[in-house]
Design an enzyme around this catalytic site. Structure first.
Site, PDB file in Angstrom:
ATOM      1  N   HIS A  54       0.925  -1.157  -0.042  1.00 15.78           N
ATOM      2  CA  HIS A  54      -0.028  -0.099  -0.013  1.00 15.78           C
ATOM      3  C   HIS A  54       0.893   1.316   0.045  1.00 15.78           C
ATOM      4  O   HIS A  54       2.149   1.094   0.445  1.00 15.78           O
ATOM      5  CB  HIS A  54      -0.918   0.088   1.241  1.00 15.78           C
ATOM      6  CG  HIS A  54      -1.891  -0.962   1.178  1.00 15.78           C
ATOM      7  ND1 HIS A  54      -3.220  -1.052   2.068  1.00 15.78           N
ATOM      8  CD2 HIS A  54      -1.755  -2.029   0.508  1.00 15.78           C
ATOM      9  CE1 HIS A  54      -3.852  -2.029   1.650  1.00 15.78           C
ATOM     10  NE2 HIS A  54      -3.466  -2.722   0.866  1.00 15.78           N
ATOM     11  N   GLU A  56       0.898   3.891   1.848  1.00 17.87           N
ATOM     12  CA  GLU A  56       1.502   4.193   3.191  1.00 17.87           C
ATOM     13  C   GLU A  56       2.672   3.173   3.605  1.00 17.87           C
ATOM     14  O   GLU A  56       3.463   3.861   4.282  1.00 17.87           O
ATOM     15  CB  GLU A  56       0.324   4.055   4.268  1.00 17.87           C
ATOM     16  CG  GLU A  56      -0.905   4.825   4.258  1.00 17.87           C
ATOM     17  CD  GLU A  56      -2.040   4.528   3.131  1.00 17.87           C
ATOM     18  OE1 GLU A  56      -3.293   4.775   3.228  1.00 17.87           O
ATOM     19  OE2 GLU A  56      -1.737   3.273   2.346  1.00 17.87           O
ATOM     20  N   CYS A  84      -6.292   1.997   5.537  1.00 20.47           N
ATOM     21  CA  CYS A  84      -6.819   0.947   5.856  1.00 20.47           C
ATOM     22  C   CYS A  84      -6.344   0.316   7.185  1.00 20.47           C
ATOM     23  O   CYS A  84      -5.657   1.060   7.948  1.00 20.47           O
ATOM     24  CB  CYS A  84      -6.593  -0.509   4.808  1.00 20.47           C
ATOM     25  SG  CYS A  84      -5.034  -0.813   5.026  1.00 20.47           S
ATOM     26  N   CYS A  87      -2.568  -0.556   7.466  1.00 23.71           N
ATOM     27  CA  CYS A  87      -1.781   0.862   7.418  1.00 23.71           C
ATOM     28  C   CYS A  87      -2.019   1.664   8.603  1.00 23.71           C
ATOM     29  O   CYS A  87      -0.999   2.303   8.956  1.00 23.71           O
ATOM     30  CB  CYS A  87      -2.217   1.435   6.187  1.00 23.71           C
ATOM     31  SG  CYS A  87      -1.723   0.676   4.561  1.00 23.71           S
TER      32      CYS A  87
END
Length: 166
Positions: A54, A56, A84, A87
């Site tokens: 992701h 992040e 999410c 993260c």
């Protein structure tokens, strides 16, 4: 800090991901008006999706490679999509206490979690969350992504239908 300025840069990271056919999420970490790390979503193209890379996580990896004495509590995370749960947990563990995001993730957003009920690793400090910064610009990227039949990531999901109804 100027939230809109930094979110514009996170949106450029998301545009970079979109140009590569990836889910259009961008992230940056800022400290005292200086960008210290950036990331964009990877792993959403091809037969098998990678649910680890992701935006992040990409930015947090860059942060971990820096050899500075920056206090993580002074860092702000800027994301084009609400982090999410994975993260959000990684951001908390990293000691970062400020999150600014553009677009709410109705399907998997983690910032609404009741952190007071989590173990102490996640509740050591208060966290400030600022939602909706340049939300419409972020939605436009997600609409472009979901409108392209070649993109199958999260097709026919709650996030797709919610986004396209905006």
């Amino acid at each position: 800090m100027n939230n809109e300025y930094f979110m514009q840069i996170a949106l450029k990271e998301a545009q970079k991901a979109l140009r590569c056919g990836e889910f259009p999420v961008g992230c940056l970490l800022a400290h005292q008006d200086t960008i210290i790390a950036v990331g964009s979503r990877k792993g959403t193209t091809g037969r098998v999706n990678n649910e680890i890379d992701h935006a992040e996580i990409q930015a947090l990896r860059q942060l971990s490679d820096l050899s500075t004495g920056i206090n993580p509590a002074e860092i702000t995370v800027y994301c084009t999509l609400e982090p999410c749960l994975m993260c959000f947990g990684a951001i908390l563990i990293a000691g970062i206490r400020h999150i600014v995001y553009a677009y709410e993730d109705v399907m998997g957003g983690g910032t609404g979690c009741d952190v007071s009920s989590l173990p102490t690793l996640y509740t050591q400090h208060e966290i400030a969350v600022v939602p909706g910064v340049l939300r419409h610009e972020s939605i436009a990227l997600f609409k472009t992504f979901f409108s392209n039949p070649a993109n199958t990531y999260w097709k026919e999901s709650l996030l797709e239908s919610y986004t396209l109804s905006q």
